[in-house]
Write a protein that holds these residues in place. Structure first.
Motif, short mmCIF file in Angstrom:
data_model
loop_
_atom_site.label_atom_id
_atom_site.label_comp_id
_atom_site.label_asym_id
_atom_site.label_seq_id
_atom_site.Cartn_x
_atom_site.Cartn_y
_atom_site.Cartn_z
N ASP A 176 6.36 -24.34 -16.85
CA ASP A 176 5.25 -24.08 -17.77
C ASP A 176 5.70 -24.17 -19.23
O ASP A 176 5.01 -24.75 -20.07
CB ASP A 176 4.65 -22.69 -17.50
N ARG A 177 6.86 -23.58 -19.51
CA ARG A 177 7.35 -23.62 -20.89
C ARG A 177 7.71 -25.05 -21.29
O ARG A 177 7.44 -25.47 -22.41
CB ARG A 177 8.57 -22.71 -21.05
N LEU A 178 8.33 -25.80 -20.38
CA LEU A 178 8.67 -27.19 -20.66
C LEU A 178 7.40 -28.00 -20.92
O LEU A 178 7.34 -28.78 -21.88
CB LEU A 178 9.45 -27.79 -19.50
N ALA A 179 6.39 -27.81 -20.09
CA ALA A 179 5.14 -28.55 -20.25
C ALA A 179 4.48 -28.24 -21.59
O ALA A 179 3.94 -29.14 -22.25
CB ALA A 179 4.19 -28.21 -19.10
N ALA A 180 4.54 -26.97 -22.01
CA ALA A 180 3.93 -26.58 -23.28
C ALA A 180 4.66 -27.24 -24.45
O ALA A 180 4.04 -27.73 -25.40
CB ALA A 180 3.97 -25.07 -23.44
#
Length: 479
Positions: A370-374
């Motif tokens: 999720d953090r990478l995608a953001a």
């Protein structure tokens, strides 16, 4: 003679019996070997165990060092493919070629080229051949702007004097100009008119030039190569000019068609005009490749962490008390929070944690998808900028850890531990060799002593046998 022969025979027999241990009935050679071995067994066993332990430590440290080096080089190889970088592209490739600059670009730009930068081209009068002599003296190149039949010298550029020796040919003049460092190139063209000297300057309006000649008295002819636009404009085949272009409505000029300092993240090479039909420069989105790279990085880090945890196991680990292993563990534990892009803006990703790297309490790594995608959604170009072979970024950080681990000069490094363990193993081997030598020396001394003892026992047995025979003889005579 018979007595001597009997004595010699008896002595030889005694020696054979003694060597076989027959005198005492004991295998003294085997006994000496066993006693010597027993004397040194505990110390040799201790050295063997220490050597085995050192071998395991060297192997474990070498394995971890190799894993880190392989991880670092793999990241470097992946980056060099260009798949993780933000790369510029241009819609109309006929207008310009684009390549990645030192910065990282983003967004899109409109480019319209109204004129290209050109260099001055000058063709001199024809000679019968390139070997024709031209006279001697000095040719002087002066630089500036040519407009029509006028020349406006540029005071910032120093004139260049070129000495032409007596007997020089047209080809020699071309060679002298090329060697002058003036930025003007020359060659002899053998065309339909004959051999002609062709001069070509650098791009840019102020790179125009005139050629003056100072002849040697008595060896005239060099003035035939002198030129100014007022004298003969027909020799001028190309006028030096600047490039003119517009980016997003802003006008620019440049002395060269190669432009590396206008658009961030883009090196431009102008190749054609597109007046009235602007083209667009955009940048690639490496998000998908970065996601795959982060997944692979997490897997590789977990392989290192698994080997490291095994090596540092307090009960069975080969490196359970090794400072270099502890230093590597510290570097890995703090990796997610390490700032790998110290010059990043406040709102841009700067740590591996921003790319989704996360470490669990047990020391293993996971990917926070999720953090990478953001990050990839909000700052794809900035995320791509973290994948570079420069001193900063993912590779630079992993490379520093790998180099620190491999160093043989640092205190807490795997390389230093390997060097130390190897030196200790050599010392243990030398001690084991010395013990083996001492054991052999003791065995030989025991063999010698047992031989003397065995001889004495054999002699005593002979005396006893003689006495028994005498007593038996006396008893027989009495009967």
């Amino acid at each position: 003679m018979e007595t001597t022969s009997a004595t010699s025979s008896s002595s030889a027999t005694a020696q054979i019996i003694s060597s076989l241990g027959a005198g005492s009935g004991i295998n003294t050679s085997q006994l000496a070997e066993q006693l010597a071995a027993a004397q040194f067994a505990s110390r040799k066993d201790l050295l063997a165990a220490k050597s085995e332990r050192l071998t395991a430590q060297i192997s474990s440290a070498s394995n971890l060092r190799s894993l880190m080096s392989t991880l670092s080089s793999s990241i470097g190889s992946l980056i060099r493919t260009g798949d993780l970088a933000v790369k510029p592209s241009i819609a109309n490739a006929n207008v310009a070629s684009v390549s990645k600059g030192t910065a990282t670009g983003s967004g899109s730009y409109s480019l319209e080229v109204t004129s290209l930068a050109n260099s001055q081209r000058l063709v001199m009068p024809a000679y019968p051949a390139s070997t024709s002599t031209v006279g001697s003296g000095t040719l002087t190149l002066r630089f500036g702007t040519i407009s029509g039949s006028s020349f406006n010298p540029d005071a910032t550029q120093t004139p260049v004097d070129i000495t032409i020796a007596a007997g020089a040919t047209l080809a020699d003049v071309a060679t002298a100009i090329n060697a002058s460092g003036s930025g003007v190139s020359a060659y002899v063209a053998n065309g339909a008119a004959g051999a002609q000297l062709v001069l070509k300057g650098k791009e840019g309006a102020t790179s125009g030039f005139v050629l003056e000649a100072t002849e040697t008295v008595g060896d005239e002819g060099l003035a035939n190569l002198a030129w100014t636009p007022a004298a003969d404009i027909s020799r001028l085949k190309g006028t030096a000019s600047d490039a003119a272009y517009t980016i997003d409505g802003v006008d620019y000029t440049a002395k060269s068609n190669t432009i590396n300092d206008v658009l961030p993240g883009v090196n431009l090479k102008l190749t054609a005009t597109n007046i009235g039909a602007p083209t667009t420069i955009t940048f690639s989105d490496p998000s998908g490749n970065i996601s795959s790279a982060m997944t692979d990085l997490v897997d590789a880090l977990n392989e290192v962490a698994s080997q490291l945890n095994s090596a540092m196991n307090k009960d069975s680990g080969d490196l359970n008390n090794d400072p270099s292993a502890r230093a590597l563990r510290t570097a890995l534990i703090t990796l997610a929070g390490t700032k790998v892009m110290p010059n990043a803006a406040a709102d841009e990703p700067s740590t591996l944690g921003d790319l989704g790297l996360k470490i669990e309490r047990n020391g293993t790594f996971v990917l926070d998808a999720d953090r990478l995608a953001a990050t990839l959604k909000d700052k794809p170009q900035a995320a791509g900028a973290m994948w570079t072979t420069g001193v900063f970024g993912v590779f630079g950080t992993m490379d520093r850890i790998a180099r620190a681990a491999s160093s043989t000069t640092g205190g807490a490094s795997l390389g230093s531990s390997i060097t130390r363990y190897t030196a200790l193993q050599k010392s243990v081997g030398e001690s084991a060799t010395k013990l083996t030598e001492k054991q052999e020396d003791m065995r030989q001394r025991l063999v010698s002593r047992f031989a003397v003892m065995d001889g004495r026992v054999s002699g005593s047995q002979s005396t006893l046998s003689f006495l028994k025979a005498q007593i038996d003889a006396w008893n027989s005579s009495k009967n």
